[in-house]
Enzyme design. Structure first.
Site, PDB file in Angstrom:
ATOM      1  N   GLU A 325      39.723 104.213  61.988  1.00 13.72           N
ATOM      2  CA  GLU A 325      38.985 104.648  63.174  1.00 13.72           C
ATOM      3  C   GLU A 325      38.979 103.524  64.198  1.00 13.72           C
ATOM      4  OE1 GLU A 325      35.523 107.718  62.636  1.00 13.72           O
ATOM      5  OE2 GLU A 325      34.655 105.713  62.665  1.00 13.72           O
ATOM      6  N   CYS A 326      39.545 103.758  65.355  1.00 12.23           N
ATOM      7  CA  CYS A 326      39.600 102.781  66.447  1.00 12.23           C
ATOM      8  C   CYS A 326      40.259 101.490  65.960  1.00 12.23           C
ATOM      9  CB  CYS A 326      38.203 102.546  67.030  1.00 12.23           C
ATOM     10  SG  CYS A 326      38.236 101.812  68.687  1.00 12.23           S
ATOM     11  N   GLY A 327      39.498 100.428  65.707  1.00  8.34           N
ATOM     12  CA  GLY A 327      40.102  99.201  65.221  1.00  8.34           C
ATOM     13  C   GLY A 327      40.864  99.408  63.931  1.00  8.34           C
TER      14      GLY A 327
END
Length: 435
Positions: A325-327
């Protein structure tokens, strides 16, 4: 619901520092507090947990269904703890569609509001400002004011006289003090885990808040909340494994605690490991979750974490479900370009290269619908907030179709290869009726 919402007329008023000071001061007085953060913020909750000694949950009136907010509030304050939630932005500021304000959250949970006012550039004008906020919504009760950044005894006297004229109680007065500022970076505050003197800062804030604070009045208005019935066993985001290994360190810190709570309530075991410490996930885990954080600030160290990389690649080869998720999505990719333009090799499980050198802000609520083949099966709400950009993508299945808060189509997002998937979206809740 016994508790309070700490809000402000606008961002930058000092409500986070005030909230931290209140949490620690109440804890020092033996008050059992359940801390909360309004909205999708994933940095402030770690500060709240440090100040209170208790887990902090998010309460998001845009991204969460009403029943989830109420159920989590009931569970969180078990043992008659006082729920103390910090608002986001200004009290009546919300998403692009106007919904999801801290005021809506206060109304839903029946919480009185304490308004933190930055008085550094105000004197008598504090009265019409506070009066306007107090009268804006009949179902939102502003029970008192905390005057922040007060310059002198004379300044305090003028503010007190103005608020006395509109019969607005003053909960506390905090003097202007450069020592009460928290360091920031591109996504908000520098993380709690990176603050070298966090305990000293929180104690300092608690002393500043306590100097002129009417704690007896504060607790009285906290007890004036309305009870809201809720069902603890509501529908939640389903865990995507029986034992989910979650990456957790300063590079992977943006994980919503309410999601882990929901997974546990659905029978999943949760364990943690640190990629920055070159740790592998638990050997018996059947799913791996890489949440968001700041991998762009630790890209070199992550690229050198060979034990971590071997374990994740082996898990992918065995067919374990892996979600970034994201990073975490960036780390699952082929490469990550840091702020100096240096490319670092990542896990190579998704065909994407991201860059923090080429910065562009992406911010807002999202509605996401899983596409064919995804191991999510229901529409969800999410939040997107990052400055990195995608510089190249290879072949792979798309993960979600996305819309913004206004319902505008944003196209497909994320990538999936087999049981490995990721996107920039921070998932919040099942889609449904918002608060």
């Amino acid at each position: 619901m016994s508790g309070l919402l700490i809000a402000a007329p606008s961002s930058g008023s000092g409500k986070t520092t005030v909230t931290l000071g209140l949490l620690r001061a109440l804890r020092n007085r033996g008050v059992a507090v359940a801390p909360g953060k309004a909205g999708p913020d994933y940095i402030d909750p770690a500060f709240h947990a440090a100040a209170s000694g208790s887990l902090c949950l998010n309460f998001d009136p845009w991204g969460m269904r009403q029943e989830l907010i109420s159920a989590n509030a009931t569970l969180h304050r078990s043992g008659d703890r006082v729920l103390l939630i910090e608002g986001m932005m200004g009290l009546f500021d919300g998403a692009a569609d106007g919904r999801g304000t801290a005021a809506e959250l206060a109304a839903q949970l029946g919480l009185s509001v304490v308004l933190v006012v930055d008085a550094s550039r105000l004197s008598q004008s504090v009265a019409p400002l506070v009066s306007g906020f107090a009268g804006f919504r009949a179902d939102v009760r502003i029970a008192g004011v905390i005057l922040n950044k007060v310059g002198s005894d004379r300044h305090e006297m003028m503010l007190r006289q103005a608020l006395e004229a509109i019969r607005m109680p003053i909960v506390a007065v905090i003097r202007k003090d450069a020592m009460l500022a928290l360091p920031e970076r591109h996504l908000g505050l520098v993380q709690a885990g990176e603050h070298g003197a966090l305990e000293e800062f929180i104690d300092y804030a608690a002393n500043a808040v306590s100097e002129e604070c009417n704690f007896e009045f504060l607790m009285r208005i906290a007890r004036q909340g309305l009870n809201r019935p809720s069902a603890a066993n509501i529908a939640r985001l389903m865990p995507f494994g029986r034992h989910i290994a979650v990456a957790r360190d300063i590079a992977f810190a943006f994980c919503y605690e309410h999601m882990l709570l929901g997974w546990r309530r659905r029978g999943a075991e949760i364990s943690f490991f640190s990629p920055l410490a070159d740790e592998a996930p638990a050997a018996d885990a059947d799913a791996i979750y890489l949440p968001g954080g700041y991998p762009e600030l630790h890209a070199g160290k992550l690229a050198a974490a060979q034990n971590f990389a071997r374990a994740i690649r082996a898990a992918a080869a065995r067919g374990l479900r892996i979600y970034g998720e994201c990073g975490g999505y960036m780390v699952l990719g082929d490469g990550l370009i840091d702020g100096e333009g240096v490319r670092h090799e990542m896990l190579g499980l998704l065909p994407v290269v991201t860059s923090y050198e080429t910065r562009q802000r992406h911010l807002g609520y999202r509605q996401v619908t899983p596409l064919a083949g995804a191991f999510f099966d229901k529409a969800m709400t999410a939040h997107e907030f990052h400055y990195s950009t995608i510089v190249s993508e290879g072949e792979g299945d798309r993960l979600f179709s996305t819309q913004d808060a206004l319902g505008n189509d944003l196209g497909a997002a994320g990538l999936r290869r087999g049981q490995v998937a990721g996107s920039y979206m921070h998932l919040i809740d099942l889609a449904g009726t918002a608060a």
